[in-house]
Design a protein around this motif. Structure first.
Motif, PDB file in Angstrom:
ATOM      1  N   PHE A  24      28.054  38.584  48.201  1.00  0.00           N
ATOM      2  CA  PHE A  24      26.894  37.933  47.874  1.00  0.00           C
ATOM      3  C   PHE A  24      27.003  36.863  46.518  1.00  0.00           C
ATOM      4  O   PHE A  24      26.599  35.942  46.597  1.00  0.00           O
ATOM      5  N   PHE A  25      27.973  37.302  45.624  1.00  0.00           N
ATOM      6  CA  PHE A  25      28.079  36.660  44.532  1.00  0.00           C
ATOM      7  C   PHE A  25      29.333  35.408  44.810  1.00  0.00           C
ATOM      8  O   PHE A  25      30.465  35.999  45.162  1.00  0.00           O
ATOM      9  N   LEU A  26      29.045  34.242  44.636  1.00  0.00           N
ATOM     10  CA  LEU A  26      30.033  33.353  45.198  1.00  0.00           C
ATOM     11  C   LEU A  26      30.882  32.735  43.929  1.00  0.00           C
ATOM     12  O   LEU A  26      31.737  32.081  44.308  1.00  0.00           O
ATOM     13  N   GLY A  27      30.371  33.228  42.848  1.00  0.00           N
ATOM     14  CA  GLY A  27      31.202  32.502  41.697  1.00  0.00           C
ATOM     15  C   GLY A  27      30.839  31.422  41.136  1.00  0.00           C
ATOM     16  O   GLY A  27      29.635  30.863  41.682  1.00  0.00           O
TER      17      GLY A  27
ATOM     18  N   LYS B  94      19.124  31.621  47.851  1.00  0.00           N
ATOM     19  CA  LYS B  94      20.181  31.308  46.702  1.00  0.00           C
ATOM     20  C   LYS B  94      19.606  31.653  45.498  1.00  0.00           C
ATOM     21  O   LYS B  94      18.590  31.124  45.230  1.00  0.00           O
ATOM     22  N   PHE B  95      20.594  32.273  44.681  1.00  0.00           N
ATOM     23  CA  PHE B  95      20.038  32.344  43.220  1.00  0.00           C
ATOM     24  C   PHE B  95      21.211  31.442  42.580  1.00  0.00           C
ATOM     25  O   PHE B  95      22.494  31.570  42.896  1.00  0.00           O
ATOM     26  N   VAL B  96      20.686  30.554  41.904  1.00  0.00           N
ATOM     27  CA  VAL B  96      21.658  29.426  41.036  1.00  0.00           C
ATOM     28  C   VAL B  96      21.449  29.597  39.745  1.00  0.00           C
ATOM     29  O   VAL B  96      20.397  29.371  39.253  1.00  0.00           O
ATOM     30  N   LEU B  97      22.542  29.575  38.934  1.00  0.00           N
ATOM     31  CA  LEU B  97      22.531  29.563  37.613  1.00  0.00           C
ATOM     32  C   LEU B  97      23.407  28.391  37.223  1.00  0.00           C
ATOM     33  O   LEU B  97      24.498  28.327  37.361  1.00  0.00           O
ATOM     34  N   LEU B  98      22.818  27.552  36.269  1.00  0.00           N
ATOM     35  CA  LEU B  98      23.220  26.422  35.699  1.00  0.00           C
ATOM     36  C   LEU B  98      23.524  26.865  34.214  1.00  0.00           C
ATOM     37  O   LEU B  98      22.427  26.995  33.650  1.00  0.00           O
ATOM     38  N   THR B  99      24.820  26.772  33.909  1.00  0.00           N
ATOM     39  CA  THR B  99      24.908  27.365  32.468  1.00  0.00           C
ATOM     40  C   THR B  99      26.302  26.819  31.762  1.00  0.00           C
ATOM     41  O   THR B  99      27.212  26.306  32.511  1.00  0.00           O
ATOM     42  N   GLU B 100      26.446  26.779  30.506  1.00  0.00           N
ATOM     43  CA  GLU B 100      27.688  26.405  29.872  1.00  0.00           C
ATOM     44  C   GLU B 100      28.582  27.532  29.799  1.00  0.00           C
ATOM     45  O   GLU B 100      29.830  27.494  29.690  1.00  0.00           O
TER      46      GLU B 100
ATOM     47  N   LYS C 134      27.766  37.329  36.901  1.00  0.00           N
ATOM     48  CA  LYS C 134      27.653  38.357  38.066  1.00  0.00           C
ATOM     49  C   LYS C 134      26.541  39.420  37.829  1.00  0.00           C
ATOM     50  O   LYS C 134      25.614  39.732  38.590  1.00  0.00           O
ATOM     51  N   ALA C 135      26.442  40.010  36.630  1.00  0.00           N
ATOM     52  CA  ALA C 135      25.681  41.056  36.256  1.00  0.00           C
ATOM     53  C   ALA C 135      24.298  40.775  35.960  1.00  0.00           C
ATOM     54  O   ALA C 135      23.450  41.299  36.654  1.00  0.00           O
ATOM     55  N   PHE C 136      24.168  39.423  35.462  1.00  0.00           N
ATOM     56  CA  PHE C 136      22.734  39.014  35.716  1.00  0.00           C
ATOM     57  C   PHE C 136      22.074  38.753  36.924  1.00  0.00           C
ATOM     58  O   PHE C 136      20.848  39.248  37.640  1.00  0.00           O
ATOM     59  N   PHE C 137      23.231  38.041  37.994  1.00  0.00           N
ATOM     60  CA  PHE C 137      22.808  37.886  39.349  1.00  0.00           C
ATOM     61  C   PHE C 137      22.288  39.397  39.936  1.00  0.00           C
ATOM     62  O   PHE C 137      21.319  39.377  40.627  1.00  0.00           O
ATOM     63  N   ASN C 138      23.061  40.344  39.686  1.00  0.00           N
ATOM     64  CA  ASN C 138      22.811  41.551  40.435  1.00  0.00           C
ATOM     65  C   ASN C 138      21.451  42.142  39.910  1.00  0.00           C
ATOM     66  O   ASN C 138      20.755  42.748  40.546  1.00  0.00           O
ATOM     67  N   ASP C 139      21.154  41.940  38.399  1.00  0.00           N
ATOM     68  CA  ASP C 139      19.905  42.399  38.122  1.00  0.00           C
ATOM     69  C   ASP C 139      18.858  41.706  38.591  1.00  0.00           C
ATOM     70  O   ASP C 139      17.900  42.288  38.930  1.00  0.00           O
TER      71      ASP C 139
END
Lengths: 1279, 132
Positions: free
Chosen positions: B55-58, B78-84, B92-97
């Motif tokens: 699930f997690f694509l990195g 799709k869960f997408v996170l844009l961050t520095e 990954k932990a955030f996505f799982n939560d």
């Protein structure tokens, strides 16, 4: 260290095999046309490979033993470019970047001096002369080896060729003397010659190259590379680095001259020498070239995965560049390798290519703005290869923002449009990137996507689907969707167009923003935008046309034709549906599919007379939170003679539907046109809204034109039996008077009615369904121009009525020809047949359509409309006739007749009414019954007195309304002959006289009231006002005119045989059956009794029908009819107690020829005296033998007949009358009998013959209008 | 630093969006750019999904020091996170939560598939998880 500052050229378009190409730049010289330049450039381009064998190499073979191997097999690859050659600092490190030959193409007609040309061309190689440094090599006597070969092709015609030969020879000899080769090469449009010329140039280049390759290391000097300072000569000679550089130098040139194996050996030498040293850049560059060699020697198929070794080595190369932070080399290497990988279209390769690209922009490269733009352009073009649309758009937008930093608004605008192609739908003008555009800017950009490619991209897919504005129209809380991308982009477009002073685009973008994203914009911001539009429009020329839909949105439009029901045309029709959906999402058409199925070829033609107004109704909407002030709104047609009448409007904010009516007219007779657009002028701008109505408008010569307006609805919801009034407004809006109007109507029933005796009877006696005053129509004819009148229509609702079509025929001639009249009838019949197909609710039947049907057929025949509008109609009529009349002779005859009457024509308008009849109140039963069964004696004669009776009504209420009830008993009028009508009149005269005498002004026998009235006759009027309703007053008036209507509808006083108490009481709700019982309690006075008896006698003769009228609370009125009411005597055998008694007293035996008495007794039990007369009749075996005549003037008609029979009988057998019997005393007249008194009279009779005789004694009152007739009968035996 | 988290459903319909700001100044700035970067990254996410079983694509994309991480559910949401922040584990932990929270949302019988998530509870929880 920033190496990028060393470079003046960033070459992102390199391909992986680029190092093997020999670069030749081709430029136009002098005033050569672009066309001929392109022509020769394309010819040059075809020559891409030249094998070594073909080259005219002389010196290099002899001088350079190093390159002898492989020389036989190799070939030179040439790359032509039209670019201006710019001096690059990387030329020595990357020789393939160098331009080796500069070819000019010049026109032969222009005499150009060699020196000048040479100078100009060499200047082209470097723009910066000052920086240019000449490198003179040891051992190279020929001068600067970096100087490219400069040649100029001079185009010549074939004819000129021979002439020039001599000149050429002369020049050559001169050149030989000067020892300078001529730069001019005369060529013609001959491929072989061009090839030869190119070969010559390439030979020269390769000669130079071969010299470089053959340069021994001792004579070699270090290269000028941007990333490294020069070594001193001593250092160079001794160091490994210097050696490596020399090998690479040789190898690069070997690669360029096609000596691949030589190149490989030299590169390998470089790698081996640099592996040990820290000179990793040279190492990496050599490896890069080896990859190029590998790829050149093993041609990879398009779907073959690249060898892992190659990939690994390339990764290593990129790592080295990355470590050394040489951005230019890294980016170039990455771009050309990823381009190679992505173009192979192999999934594995593609994956590696994406990874390489990702590394390229992930850590923001330290480049200048122009270089960044170039990089992003290339990234976009590479992503475009693999179809990453979103990435492409992203990089385009980034380029746009970079241009914004540079203040280049034009490019900002253009690139934003590429990044969000849906905005291109705004369609202001075709904006496509071209070389000219990009060169006009400060940077020398070449757009990576061709315009063809761009146009082939689908709008939806280029950006994500979610950027489709349709989805934005649904404002959902907490989710802004992608508007964070789109609104800023639109803002950028607005600022760009504002800076470019392109106010037209500015307005377009603002309107687009308002239309599509208004729900995300605040009210104040929307207003600001509007002010911006207003200001911008000041800079535009007057009434600038803008093709943008939806501002304000036109929801619906409709051409209003005469007498037509409103039938709305939705904006979207047929093929344009998809396009329109795209361009304007706010127009929704549920009928779009419906329209699709329609046959488009069927275009109606609607006729308008000259100067007649053409009306178009339009529904606008304003979804914005500000009001829209429309300066002008009007519609346009494709006719030049059309004259619209613009109106100005203000649409309030947030208006869903705003109706307006646009008008215009045409002055040209015979003009046929269509309505094509609606123009809305706001803020000096014209918003064009295309309009498509499948109707053509034809302007015809003025005719009398009857405009018929229906006052009231076309749908009548009535109760059965209800009366209802509507009216029609007739107005002559044509130019000629109407001489005759004929109105008829056609009734259509819900179900096919079975024709029974009852139904005929019913129809015959019921009031007509529709009635109107024909005199009113006649009085208004001829109807002159602009004159109008209202024709009231009276409806009487009947069961099963469904539709009534009122047909209005009007003529310009009061007496149409008989055959024309016939034709009209035929037309009508035909017309009606057609109509039968229509169902309820269809509104197609109107005047125009009927006419159009006709005239469509004849449109082609219309050569001279002005002259023969009427003739056309005549022809039409003939067409109709063909169905009915098969005799061709007749037809011709008729045609000739009609042609004589040029100006006679007719028109038919049809006004449909739809009736919805529901049962309201219906009469179940009506009867008059006797109050007391003791009077029910058979022998009671109807003509006897009437004292009381009971009327019983059984009613049903089907509604939830309350009704007031009133009963009328009506006469059957039509069947009465003159005699009877006279009789009625006389009776009425008498009745009225009597009524006046008794001062009884109530027109009915409301007994309880009469009693009151008698007591106080002065208060009658008051009482009646009080007790009676409004409707009753009307009846009063009707009584005064009763004789006028006598023959048609006679209203008897008995009509108000009402129930005093219940007259105004209501029928209870939802009661199915309600009985109204009328009982007369008090005994009427003698006067009343007289009248009653008269009435009843009349009633027995005349009453055929009973009408109950009702009135609901909301003043709806109606009636119930008692159809087919046959009143028999029994019904009215209303008996009273015997007030006058008659007795005939006879003896038991009578003898022949003997006078014997016969006694009559009349007893008066009345409270008043009576005047009577009597007679006696004698019968033998049912035959009347004689009778005792009385002196009364009144003779019963029946008796009178008998009398005649008797006389005849007497004439045949005269003895009987004389010999039968003799009467002694005869009649006594005017006998007055007092109250409670009796009168007896004895008559002496002698019979001449024996036998059985019947005697009857009749007694009647003396008055003309007798009110009793009593008889007694006995049988005697004569011996 | 601005971080943006988005849930993107079928046909690229954004179902949920949350921006996490460290300061008020950031709020005025580049939510435009972050959404655009996420939008552009969808191409690469779709490419990577094909070759990735997890699930997690990195980290899938990168732009100007921003990393784009993605997590794709079986329903291709799709869960997408844009961050520095480049800590893969915490991402990954955030996505799982968030995935657990998302499952709860889609289990709701009143939630229509591929419609925006408007639950305030979900929003609150996502922000809590991110702050961790």
């Amino acid at each position: 260290m920033n190496f990028s500052r060393y470079t003046s050229v960033f070459d992102p378009y390199q391909r992986i095999t680029e190092p093997s190409f020999l670069k030749i730049s081709v430029v136009p010289v002098g005033s050569i046309s672009i066309k001929s330049f392109e022509h020769f450039f394309n010819k040059l381009k075809q020559i891409q490979h030249i094998s070594h064998n073909q080259l005219l190499l002389k010196k290099c073979r002899a001088n350079n033993p190093n390159i002898k191997q492989g020389w036989e097999r190799g070939f030179i690859k040439i790359q032509y470019s039209k670019d201006k050659a710019i001096k690059s600092e990387w030329e020595e490190f990357q020789p393939h970047k160098k331009i080796w030959a500069l070819v000019g193409i010049a026109n032969s007609t222009i005499d150009i001096k060699q020196k000048k040309i040479r100078k100009d061309l060499t200047n082209l190689i470097s723009n910066n002369k000052k920086k240019k440094k000449k490198h003179k090599r040891n051992g190279n006597n020929k001068g600067d080896i970096y100087q490219p070969i400069v040649r100029c092709f001079k185009i010549q015609n074939k004819e000129d060729e021979n002439q020039n030969k001599e000149n050429k020879e002369q020049k050559e000899t001169k050149n030989k003397k000067d020892q300078k080769p001529s730069i001019f090469i005369p060529i013609t449009d001959d491929d072989q010659k061009i090839e030869l010329a190119i070969k010559q140039i390439v030979s020269d280049v390769v000669e130079n190259l071969a010299q470089i390759i053959a340069t021994p290391q001792n004579n070699w000097k270090s290269l000028k590379v941007p990333f490294k300072q020069k070594f001193s000569n001593e250092e160079q000679k001794n160091s490994n680095k210097s050696q490596a550089q020399y090998y690479k130098w040789v190898a690069d040139h070997c690669l360029l001259t096609g000596l691949l194996e030589d190149a490989r050996t030299h590169y390998n030498k470089v790698i081996t020498t640099t592996n040990s040293s820290s000179d990793s850049i040279w190492n990496a560059s050599s490896k890069e070239s080896i990859v190029c060699l590998n790829i050149l020697q093993n041609k990879y198929r398009s779907k073959e995965k690249l060898n892992q070794n190659v990939i690994d080595s390339y990764r290593e190369i990129l790592l080295i560049y990355k470590k050394k932070k040489i951005e230019i080399l890294k980016i170039e290497a990455a771009l050309k390798f990823s381009r190679f990988l992505l173009e192979t279209k192999q999934i594995g390769n593609r994956k590696i290519g994406i990874e390489i690209l990702y590394d390229l922009y992930s850590n923001s490269p330290n480049l200048e703005i122009d270089e960044m733009i170039l990089l992003y352009l290339n990234l976009a073009s590479l992503y475009e290869i693999i179809g990453f649309k979103r990435k492409v758009n992203f990089f385009f937008s980034q380029i746009a923002y970079l241009f914004k930093e540079k203040g280049n608004w034009k490019m900002l605008h253009d690139f934003i449009l590429f990044s969000c192609p849906i905005l291109n739908e705004i369609n202001i003008q075709q904006i496509s990137p071209s070389i000219n555009q990009s060169t006009s800017t400060s940077t020398s950009l070449e757009f990576p996507l061709s315009s063809e490619k761009l146009s082939s991209l689908e709008m939806e897919t280029l950006l994500s689907k979610s950027t489709n504005p349709i989805e934005f129209s649904n404002k959902i809380k907490n989710t802004k969707k992608w508007i964070n991308i789109q609104i800023p982009i639109l803002f950028e477009l607005i600022t760009a167009s504002s800076n470019l002073e392109d106010y037209l685009k500015l307005i377009h973008y603002i309107i687009y923003l308002l239309l599509n994203y208004r729900s995300f914009l605040s009210e104040s911001f929307q207003k600001k935008l509007i002010i911006l539009i207003e200001k911008a429009s000041d800079y535009l020329p007057l009434t600038t046309r803008i093709n943008i839909n939806g501002f304000p949105t036109i929801l619906e439009y409709n051409l209003i034709t005469k007498n037509e029901e409103i039938k709305l045309n939705k904006i979207i029709t047929g093929e344009n549906e998809n396009q329109q959906n795209k361009s304007d999402v706010f127009i929704f058409s549920p009928f779009a599919y419906k329209n699709k199925n329609k046959n488009k070829n069927e275009i109606e033609v609607i006729e308008y007379t000259e100067n007649e107004k053409i009306n178009l109704s339009i529904i606008l909407s304003n979804p914005f939170e500000f009001e829209i002030n429309i300066h002008k709104i009007y519609f346009n047609t494709n006719s030049k003679q059309f004259r619209p009448f613009p109106i100005s409007l203000t649409i309030p904010p947030l208006t869903k539907e705003f109706n307006c009516l646009l008008t215009g007219n045409s002055l040209l007779i015979g003009d046929v046109f269509e309505i094509c657009e609606c123009i809305i002028e706001i803020y000096n701008l014209q918003f064009i809204h295309p309009i498509k109505i499948n109707k053509k408008i034809k302007i015809i010569k003025s005719k009398p034109l009857l405009k018929i307006t229906r006052i009231g609805s076309s749908n009548l919801n009535l109760f059965e039996g209800e009366y209802f009034n509507t009216s029609l407004l007739f107005e002559n809006i044509g130019s000629k008077p109407i001489n005759k109007i004929e109105i008829s109507y056609q009734i259509k029933y819900d179900k096919e009615q079975q024709i029974t005796e009852n139904s005929i009877y019913q129809d015959f006696y019921l009031p007509p369904v529709l009635s109107f005053d024909e005199k009113l129509i006649k009085s208004n004819c001829p109807l002159i121009l602009n004159q109008k009148f209202i024709l009231p229509l009276k409806w009487c609702a009947r069961k099963n009525l469904k539709k009534i079509d009122i047909l209005i025929k009007y003529f310009n001639h009061s007496k149409p020809l008989s055959n024309l009249q016939k034709k009209i009838e035929n037309y009508n019949n035909h017309h009606h047949d057609d109509d039968d197909n229509h169902k309820i609710g269809s509104v197609d039947n109107n005047e125009n359509e009927d006419e159009n049907k006709k005239e469509d057929k004849n449109e082609n025949k219309d050569d001279t409309e002005n002259k023969n509008e009427d003739e056309n109609e005549d022809e039409n009529e003939n067409e109709d006739d063909q169905e009915n009349e098969d005799d061709p002779k007749n037809e011709i005859a008729q045609k000739n007749e009609i042609e004589d009457e040029n100006d006679i024509y007719f028109r038919i308008s049809k006004i449909p009414y739809y009736l919805n009849i529901t049962s309201g109140l219906s009469l179940m039963n009506f009867s008059l019954i006797k109050p007391n069964s003791t009077f029910l004696k058979d022998n009671y004669n109807f003509n006897n007195e009437l004292k009381s009776f009971i009327s019983v009504l059984e009613l049903k209420n089907f509604t939830n309304m309350k009704f007031h009830l009133k009963i009328k008993i009506l006469k059957k009028s039509e069947n009465y002959n003159e005699k009877s009508s006279k009789l009625i009149k006389n009776e009425y005269n008498e009745y009225n006289k009597e009524r006046d005498g008794t001062n009884n002004q109530t027109n009915g026998y409301n007994f309880s009231e009469i009693n009151k009235i008698n007591k106080n006759s002065k208060n009658i009027q008051k009482l009646s006002n009080k007790s009676l309703t409004k409707q009753k007053k009307i009846d009063f008036q009707m009584n005064n005119q009763i004789f006028q209507h006598c023959e048609k509808r006679l209203i008897f006083p008995i009509q108000n045989l009402l129930i005093a108490k219940q007259y105004s009481s209501k029928i209870p709700l939802e009661e199915t059956i309600e009985n109204f019982i009328q009982t007369i309690h008090s005994i009427p006075s003698e006067e009343q009794e007289k009248k009653l008896s008269q009435l009843v006698s009349l009633k027995s003769m005349l009453i055929e029908r009973i009408n109950l009228s009702w009135e609901s609370e909301n003043n709806r009125r109606g009636g119930i009819f008692l159809h087919n009411l046959v009143i028999k005597r029994e019904h009215f055998d209303i008996l009273t107690p015997k007030t006058v008694d008659v007795q005939l007293i006879t003896q038991e035996n009578y003898n022949v020829n003997q006078l014997q008495p016969l006694e009559f007794v009349i007893n008066n039990t009345r409270k008043q005296e009576i005047k009577v007369q009597f007679n006696i009749e004698i019968f033998e075996k049912e035959k009347i033998l004689d009778y005792l005549p009385n002196s009364s003037n009144y003779i019963n008609s029946k008796l009178r007949k008998n009398r005649k029979n008797i006389e005849k009988f007497f004439q045949k057998e005269p003895y009987i009358s004389k010999n039968l019997f003799w009467m002694g005393q005869t009649i006594r007249k005017n006998i007055t009998i007092n109250m409670n008194d009796s009168f007896s009279h004895t008559l002496y009779v002698s019979f001449f013959e024996p036998g059985e005789f019947t005697l009857r004694f009749n007694c009647s009152s003396l008055k003309k209008r007798k009110y009793f007739f009593i008889s007694d009968k006995k049988t005697i035996q004569v011996k | 630093m601005i971080s943006t988290f988005m849930i993107i459903g079928k046909d690229d319909v954004p179902l949920y969006e949350a921006s996490f700001f460290n300061s008020k100044k950031q709020k005025e700035g580049s939510s435009h750019l972050s959404q655009f970067v996420i939008h552009a990254a969808l191409d690469i996410i779709e490419e990577k999904v094909l070759s990735n079983e997890n699930f997690f694509l990195g980290v899938v994309d990168n732009f100007n020091n921003f990393t784009v991480s993605a997590f794709v559910t079986t329903g291709m949401v799709k869960f997408v996170l844009l961050t520095e922040n480049k800590n893969v584990d915490s991402t990954k932990a955030f996505f799982n939560d968030v995935y657990e929270l998302y499952l709860k949302v889609i289990l709701n019988p009143f939630y229509k598939q591929n419609s925006p998530i408007v639950s305030p509870y979900f929003d609150k929880k996502v922000r809590e998880k991110f702050s961790k």
